[in-house]
Design an enzyme around this catalytic site. Sequence first.
Site, mmCIF file in Angstrom:
data_model
loop_
_atom_site.group_PDB
_atom_site.id
_atom_site.type_symbol
_atom_site.label_atom_id
_atom_site.label_comp_id
_atom_site.label_asym_id
_atom_site.label_seq_id
_atom_site.Cartn_x
_atom_site.Cartn_y
_atom_site.Cartn_z
ATOM 1 N N ASN A 1 0.862 -1.128 -0.150
ATOM 2 C CA ASN A 1 0.215 0.254 -0.002
ATOM 3 C C ASN A 1 0.984 1.138 -0.087
ATOM 4 O O ASN A 1 1.861 1.474 0.919
ATOM 5 C CB ASN A 1 -1.079 -0.076 1.083
ATOM 6 C CG ASN A 1 -1.681 1.120 1.205
ATOM 7 O OD1 ASN A 1 -1.623 2.280 1.363
ATOM 8 N ND2 ASN A 1 -3.246 0.827 0.986
ATOM 9 N N SER B 1 -5.288 -0.672 -2.928
ATOM 10 C CA SER B 1 -5.374 0.763 -2.568
ATOM 11 C C SER B 1 -6.720 0.866 -1.840
ATOM 12 O O SER B 1 -7.636 0.234 -1.932
ATOM 13 C CB SER B 1 -5.941 1.653 -3.960
ATOM 14 O OG SER B 1 -6.189 2.969 -3.743
ATOM 15 N N GLU B 2 -6.651 1.763 -0.601
ATOM 16 C CA GLU B 2 -7.620 1.516 0.394
ATOM 17 C C GLU B 2 -8.998 2.099 -0.168
ATOM 18 O O GLU B 2 -10.058 1.671 0.772
ATOM 19 C CB GLU B 2 -7.410 2.220 1.721
ATOM 20 C CG GLU B 2 -7.228 3.738 1.522
ATOM 21 C CD GLU B 2 -5.562 4.058 1.494
ATOM 22 O OE1 GLU B 2 -4.757 3.507 0.696
ATOM 23 O OE2 GLU B 2 -5.143 5.099 2.155
ATOM 24 N N ILE B 3 -9.014 2.504 -1.025
ATOM 25 C CA ILE B 3 -10.525 2.891 -1.776
ATOM 26 C C ILE B 3 -11.321 1.523 -2.107
ATOM 27 O O ILE B 3 -12.527 1.814 -2.230
ATOM 28 C CB ILE B 3 -10.365 3.782 -2.914
ATOM 29 C CG1 ILE B 3 -11.819 4.342 -3.127
ATOM 30 C CG2 ILE B 3 -9.770 3.142 -4.198
ATOM 31 C CD1 ILE B 3 -11.930 5.496 -4.147
ATOM 32 N N SER C 1 -11.649 -3.900 2.311
ATOM 33 C CA SER C 1 -10.270 -3.265 2.285
ATOM 34 C C SER C 1 -9.520 -2.859 3.348
ATOM 35 O O SER C 1 -8.302 -3.229 3.645
ATOM 36 C CB SER C 1 -10.627 -1.792 1.615
ATOM 37 O OG SER C 1 -9.335 -1.325 1.249
#
Lengths: 224, 246
Positions: free
Chosen positions: A27, A49-51, A91
């Site tokens: 990340n 990607s944390e989205i 996530s």
Amino acid sequence: MRKYEGLPREIIALRVSKEIEDNSYVNLGIGIPTLVSNWLEGRDVILQSEIGMLKTGSLAEGDAADQDLINASCQPVTEVEGSVYFDICESFAMIRGGHIDVTVMGAFQVNEAGDFASWMNPSRGLNGVGNIGGSMDLASGARKLFIAMEHTTREGTPKLVRELTYPATARKKVHKIFTDLAVLEVVPEGILLRELYPGLRIEDIQSVTEPKLLVAPDLKEIEL
Amino acid sequence: MNKVVKDMREALSGLDYGATVAVGGFFAAGVPRLLLRALIEKEVKGLTLACGSGPLLGAKDELDALVENGQIRKIIDSYGLFRSASRGARHPLEQKVRSGEIEFEVYPMGTLSEKYRMAGAGIPASYIPVGIGSMVEQSVITNIEGKRKEREIRTIDGRTCVLEYALKPDFALVHAYSGDSEGNLRYRKTARNFNHVMAMAARVTVAEVENLAASGDLEPDSVHTPGIFVHRVIPVPRIAFEITNV
């Protein structure tokens, strides 16, 4: 205070990319960390990607931009073969649950205990609030946490400090620090200088670093 | 069951002064822009906008109008302030956060997503090991000094944790790419983000859908949010917007 010329941001990112092993889930945070992706093409590394995306592709230019496809820094990105989407709880289960191998973040300050500050700039005068985003979750769950940042502020003030004067993001979590001047490792005894910018001496790095540095026996120039 | 409402007025009926309203989206992706515009048109005030990660920064025109009309009492978010300090300082949102006119509460993003999930799953609170060693451990993080409620801390299996409570909004406004009349929803790419968990959490979930399908037309194996979590469906056109820096 003296300010030294060092690596440009893109090249700090290149140095970080060398530290990421193949078969890693990674990340990348906002700022210099985002640039690391430019150096991972062709590598067997999967970006989370944390989205809510695994296998995030490169930045999307012009017509390739899709309004439903951005990274966690709000930049349009591309999908590649094998990309996966999921919701935010899943996530953060990946992030908090210890499934991410390497997290790379920027910071305002890091101290010799491996504490770091990244989420709030008190000089904005916002009465104790700021943007935490995913930073604390990422730090809490990271197996390896790398910080990529300039060695000093624009004014030349050290960002490697004895005591954090900015509010902490997390404590005792930083493993390695990559700056424009040096590569350093947080060890139980303090901060170990491992690599330095060609032409600089140990005392030059020390002069822009608050804590007394330990020096690796195999100290070398930054390897690119 | 037919959950399709005839217009925006019906979509937002019962959303009145002082409501807590979850707003889906992560920066520019998956923000229910047309429901937000209806909220602006309705001129309802005293709102608590419960966000996930800066949907109002991604829908800046809507943010500007909500702030200008004085509709917001409080914002809950993980990343709700402009990234650039100079840009933020010029914006009325930040000026009102500084003056205390708008209350601003901030959580780590994963903690916030769990607060919604807990509300949807009937869990009143849970111990979370995120934010230890930061201000999160001391109190709720807010710009209003009197609201910095102290945290309950407990060590579980050697890890220090803070007790975090469920967050149950009165309404959730979510955006989906497709949906059917029974409220089953599918999202597109990274526009899914907080929309699913907010739909689970709220007492009344209103979904704007770009493509309305007849009941049974969505592939059963590919539904992201089952219709049981969705109470009202309003078809909307797909609108193009520019992705701007937050």
